[in-house]
Scaffold this motif. Structure first.
Motif, PDB file in Angstrom:
ATOM      1  N   ALA A 171       0.427  56.631 -38.021  1.00 35.38           N
ATOM      2  CA  ALA A 171       0.398  55.201 -38.360  1.00 35.38           C
ATOM      3  C   ALA A 171       0.798  54.962 -39.811  1.00 35.38           C
ATOM      4  CB  ALA A 171      -0.999  54.643 -38.108  1.00 35.38           C
ATOM      5  N   TYR A 172       0.645  55.979 -40.643  1.00 33.87           N
ATOM      6  CA  TYR A 172       0.966  55.850 -42.068  1.00 33.87           C
ATOM      7  C   TYR A 172       2.455  56.041 -42.356  1.00 33.87           C
ATOM      8  CZ  TYR A 172       0.400  56.668 -47.135  1.00 33.87           C
ATOM      9  OH  TYR A 172       0.475  56.604 -48.516  1.00 33.87           O
ATOM     10  N   LEU A 173       3.168  56.701 -41.471  1.00 39.11           N
ATOM     11  CA  LEU A 173       4.573  57.029 -41.724  1.00 39.11           C
ATOM     12  C   LEU A 173       5.459  55.798 -41.961  1.00 39.11           C
ATOM     13  CD1 LEU A 173       5.094  60.028 -39.263  1.00 39.11           C
ATOM     14  CD2 LEU A 173       5.019  60.102 -41.758  1.00 39.11           C
ATOM     15  N   PRO A 174       5.325  54.697 -41.206  1.00 40.45           N
ATOM     16  CA  PRO A 174       6.157  53.521 -41.504  1.00 40.45           C
ATOM     17  C   PRO A 174       5.924  52.952 -42.902  1.00 40.45           C
ATOM     18  CG  PRO A 174       5.209  53.341 -39.308  1.00 40.45           C
ATOM     19  CD  PRO A 174       4.541  54.500 -39.971  1.00 40.45           C
ATOM     20  N   ILE A 175       4.759  53.249 -43.488  1.00 38.55           N
ATOM     21  CA  ILE A 175       4.465  52.800 -44.851  1.00 38.55           C
ATOM     22  C   ILE A 175       5.038  53.770 -45.873  1.00 38.55           C
ATOM     23  CG2 ILE A 175       2.607  52.330 -46.509  1.00 38.55           C
ATOM     24  CD1 ILE A 175       0.836  51.572 -44.124  1.00 38.55           C
ATOM     25  N   ILE A 176       4.809  55.054 -45.657  1.00 35.11           N
ATOM     26  CA  ILE A 176       5.121  56.056 -46.673  1.00 35.11           C
ATOM     27  C   ILE A 176       6.603  56.441 -46.708  1.00 35.11           C
ATOM     28  CG2 ILE A 176       4.645  58.050 -45.188  1.00 35.11           C
ATOM     29  CD1 ILE A 176       3.771  57.730 -48.926  1.00 35.11           C
ATOM     30  N   VAL A 177       7.290  56.423 -45.576  1.00 36.85           N
ATOM     31  CA  VAL A 177       8.682  56.890 -45.545  1.00 36.85           C
ATOM     32  C   VAL A 177       9.579  56.081 -46.495  1.00 36.85           C
ATOM     33  CG1 VAL A 177      10.753  57.083 -44.120  1.00 36.85           C
ATOM     34  CG2 VAL A 177       8.587  57.993 -43.282  1.00 36.85           C
ATOM     35  N   PRO A 178       9.567  54.736 -46.465  1.00 33.40           N
ATOM     36  CA  PRO A 178      10.395  54.000 -47.430  1.00 33.40           C
ATOM     37  C   PRO A 178       9.969  54.248 -48.879  1.00 33.40           C
ATOM     38  CG  PRO A 178       9.717  52.569 -45.626  1.00 33.40           C
ATOM     39  CD  PRO A 178       8.904  53.815 -45.517  1.00 33.40           C
ATOM     40  N   GLY A 179       8.667  54.477 -49.108  1.00 37.02           N
ATOM     41  CA  GLY A 179       8.193  54.736 -50.460  1.00 37.02           C
ATOM     42  C   GLY A 179       8.678  56.068 -51.000  1.00 37.02           C
ATOM     43  N   ILE A 180       8.550  57.113 -50.206  1.00 36.53           N
ATOM     44  CA  ILE A 180       9.023  58.436 -50.630  1.00 36.53           C
ATOM     45  C   ILE A 180      10.538  58.441 -50.767  1.00 36.53           C
ATOM     46  CG2 ILE A 180       9.220  60.859 -49.956  1.00 36.53           C
ATOM     47  CD1 ILE A 180       6.467  60.165 -50.942  1.00 36.53           C
ATOM     48  N   LEU A 181      11.229  57.711 -49.906  1.00 35.69           N
ATOM     49  CA  LEU A 181      12.690  57.619 -50.006  1.00 35.69           C
ATOM     50  C   LEU A 181      13.090  57.104 -51.377  1.00 35.69           C
ATOM     51  CD1 LEU A 181      15.591  57.555 -48.916  1.00 35.69           C
ATOM     52  CD2 LEU A 181      15.075  55.295 -47.942  1.00 35.69           C
ATOM     53  N   MET A 182      12.479  55.995 -51.821  1.00 36.73           N
ATOM     54  CA  MET A 182      12.853  55.422 -53.108  1.00 36.73           C
ATOM     55  C   MET A 182      12.408  56.296 -54.260  1.00 36.73           C
ATOM     56  SD  MET A 182      14.656  52.981 -54.084  1.00 36.73           S
ATOM     57  CE  MET A 182      15.328  53.349 -55.711  1.00 36.73           C
ATOM     58  N   GLN A 183      11.237  56.912 -54.149  1.00 40.05           N
ATOM     59  CA  GLN A 183      10.780  57.811 -55.205  1.00 40.05           C
ATOM     60  C   GLN A 183      11.741  58.998 -55.361  1.00 40.05           C
ATOM     61  OE1 GLN A 183       7.490  60.540 -54.509  1.00 40.05           O
ATOM     62  NE2 GLN A 183       6.495  59.812 -56.368  1.00 40.05           N
ATOM     63  N   SER A 184      12.198  59.536 -54.235  1.00 42.83           N
ATOM     64  CA  SER A 184      13.121  60.675 -54.271  1.00 42.83           C
ATOM     65  C   SER A 184      14.451  60.290 -54.902  1.00 42.83           C
ATOM     66  CB  SER A 184      13.347  61.197 -52.852  1.00 42.83           C
ATOM     67  OG  SER A 184      12.131  61.583 -52.256  1.00 42.83           O
ATOM     68  N   LEU A 185      14.915  59.083 -54.605  1.00 39.64           N
ATOM     69  CA  LEU A 185      16.184  58.634 -55.172  1.00 39.64           C
ATOM     70  C   LEU A 185      16.060  58.387 -56.671  1.00 39.64           C
ATOM     71  CD1 LEU A 185      17.551  56.257 -52.385  1.00 39.64           C
ATOM     72  CD2 LEU A 185      18.077  58.662 -52.814  1.00 39.64           C
ATOM     73  N   LEU A 186      14.924  57.879 -57.110  1.00 40.01           N
ATOM     74  CA  LEU A 186      14.697  57.713 -58.547  1.00 40.01           C
ATOM     75  C   LEU A 186      14.715  59.060 -59.257  1.00 40.01           C
ATOM     76  CD1 LEU A 186      11.872  55.007 -58.729  1.00 40.01           C
ATOM     77  CD2 LEU A 186      14.186  54.791 -59.633  1.00 40.01           C
ATOM     78  N   SER A 187      14.067  60.042 -58.650  1.00 41.21           N
ATOM     79  CA  SER A 187      14.033  61.377 -59.236  1.00 41.21           C
ATOM     80  C   SER A 187      15.431  61.985 -59.286  1.00 41.21           C
ATOM     81  CB  SER A 187      13.103  62.275 -58.422  1.00 41.21           C
ATOM     82  OG  SER A 187      13.074  63.581 -58.947  1.00 41.21           O
ATOM     83  N   ALA A 188      16.196  61.830 -58.200  1.00 41.23           N
ATOM     84  CA  ALA A 188      17.561  62.372 -58.171  1.00 41.23           C
ATOM     85  C   ALA A 188      18.447  61.667 -59.182  1.00 41.23           C
ATOM     86  CB  ALA A 188      18.139  62.229 -56.767  1.00 41.23           C
ATOM     87  N   ALA A 189      18.277  60.345 -59.316  1.00 41.85           N
ATOM     88  CA  ALA A 189      19.095  59.581 -60.265  1.00 41.85           C
ATOM     89  C   ALA A 189      18.811  59.987 -61.702  1.00 41.85           C
ATOM     90  CB  ALA A 189      18.838  58.082 -60.081  1.00 41.85           C
ATOM     91  N   SER A 190      17.564  60.328 -61.993  1.00 38.60           N
ATOM     92  CA  SER A 190      17.199  60.683 -63.364  1.00 38.60           C
ATOM     93  C   SER A 190      17.860  61.986 -63.819  1.00 38.60           C
ATOM     94  CB  SER A 190      15.677  60.806 -63.490  1.00 38.60           C
ATOM     95  OG  SER A 190      15.189  61.924 -62.759  1.00 38.60           O
ATOM     96  N   GLY A 191      18.264  62.821 -62.866  1.00 34.34           N
ATOM     97  CA  GLY A 191      18.916  64.079 -63.225  1.00 34.34           C
ATOM     98  C   GLY A 191      20.241  63.886 -63.927  1.00 34.34           C
ATOM     99  N   SER A 192      20.850  62.730 -63.759  1.00 37.40           N
ATOM    100  CA  SER A 192      22.131  62.451 -64.400  1.00 37.40           C
ATOM    101  C   SER A 192      22.018  62.506 -65.915  1.00 37.40           C
ATOM    102  CB  SER A 192      22.633  61.067 -63.956  1.00 37.40           C
ATOM    103  OG  SER A 192      23.837  60.748 -64.586  1.00 37.40           O
ATOM    104  N   GLY A 193      20.944  61.908 -66.450  1.00 39.03           N
ATOM    105  CA  GLY A 193      20.779  61.867 -67.903  1.00 39.03           C
ATOM    106  C   GLY A 193      20.613  63.239 -68.514  1.00 39.03           C
ATOM    107  N   SER A 194      19.761  64.072 -67.919  1.00 37.01           N
ATOM    108  CA  SER A 194      19.530  65.404 -68.482  1.00 37.01           C
ATOM    109  C   SER A 194      20.777  66.275 -68.377  1.00 37.01           C
ATOM    110  CB  SER A 194      18.351  66.081 -67.775  1.00 37.01           C
ATOM    111  OG  SER A 194      18.572  66.177 -66.379  1.00 37.01           O
TER     112      SER A 194
END
Length: 258
Positions: free
Chosen positions: A60-83
């Protein structure tokens, strides 16, 4: 004819630089961790830690958490550009690039275009893990594609901000520290892990002001209900504005540094 030759030369150089940056990512355990392992780890960890407490069970939690983890993962991947850009600037490799017969902007353009594939890999890792845990998008596969395209575009827009900071920062360590703090603040002070109505009133005000909240809410509506909302338009418009502002600033800073 000369302009067409120059454009094709720039495209080829950018493609070569993008391929170089992807190889560096795949051969660097830290970068692979950010793009592939971290989304999988966070999806598993948060689903099993918070699933029962927030939604009653993991499924029941997956419909809540999946979009959240998706965006968190993309933020983390995007931050790698600067370093990555900061490391290249301070390693002297850009001085080597200047001695080669390539377009001056190609190293920067290659990094930013390589980020697109890195973002797609992070998105697939996030959604794939959710699918293996039992998540099924009620909106259908077409809306999954729409969410991935929208979120990846916003992540790519954020890459310009991180790249701009990476050019100006004094060290890659500083870039990584600031990027990590930014990712954590934006993701945890949003509705990524907890629905808005379960937050304290004071926290709801802060979360409501967080732009990542709009991305996650729009993604949930598309994935769970198959609806393109006003929030999705806001997210798309915000991404365009970020690119419009930070792309010229990043190019300007890059030209001054290199």
């Amino acid at each position: 004819m000369e302009m067409r030759t120059h454009q094709s030369h720039l495209i080829m150089n950018t493609g070569t630089m993008a391929y170089r940056n992807l190889l560096k990512t795949m051969h660097n355990p830290d970068k692979v961790l950010d793009v592939v392992v971290q989304p999988i780890l966070f999806m598993l960890m948060f689903s099993f830690l918070f699933g029962s407490a927030i939604a009653g069970n993991v499924h029941a939690y997956l419909p809540i958490i999946v979009p959240g983890i998706l965006m968190q993962s993309l933020l983390s991947a995007a931050s790698g550009s600067g370093s990555q850009i900061n490391e290249d600037l301070h390693s002297g490799i850009y001085d080597r690039f200047k001695s080669l017969p390539i377009a001056h902007i190609a190293p920067l353009a290659g990094q930013l275009f390589a980020d697109i594939l890195r973002l797609f890999i992070a998105a697939v890792a996030s959604l794939g893990t959710g699918f293996l845990l039992g998540w099924r998008p009620a909106g259908g596969f077409g809306w999954v594609v729409a969410v991935v395209l929208l979120d990846v575009f916003l992540g790519w827009a954020m890459s310009w901000i991180f790249a701009f900071y990476g050019i100006l920062a004094k060290s890659a360590t500083m870039v990584e520290s600031v990027s990590l703090m930014t990712m954590l603040v934006l993701s945890f002070l949003s509705t990524a892990f907890v629905p808005m109505n379960q937050l304290p009133q004071a926290m709801q005000v802060i979360v409501h002001l967080n732009p990542v909240t709009y991305v996650i809410q729009a993604s949930r509506m598309m994935l769970n209900h198959g609806v393109w909302t006003n929030q999705a338009w806001i997210v798309l418009g915000a991404g365009i504005v970020v690119v419009f502002i930070f792309a010229p600033l990043t190019v300007w800073a890059y030209n001054r540094k290199s």
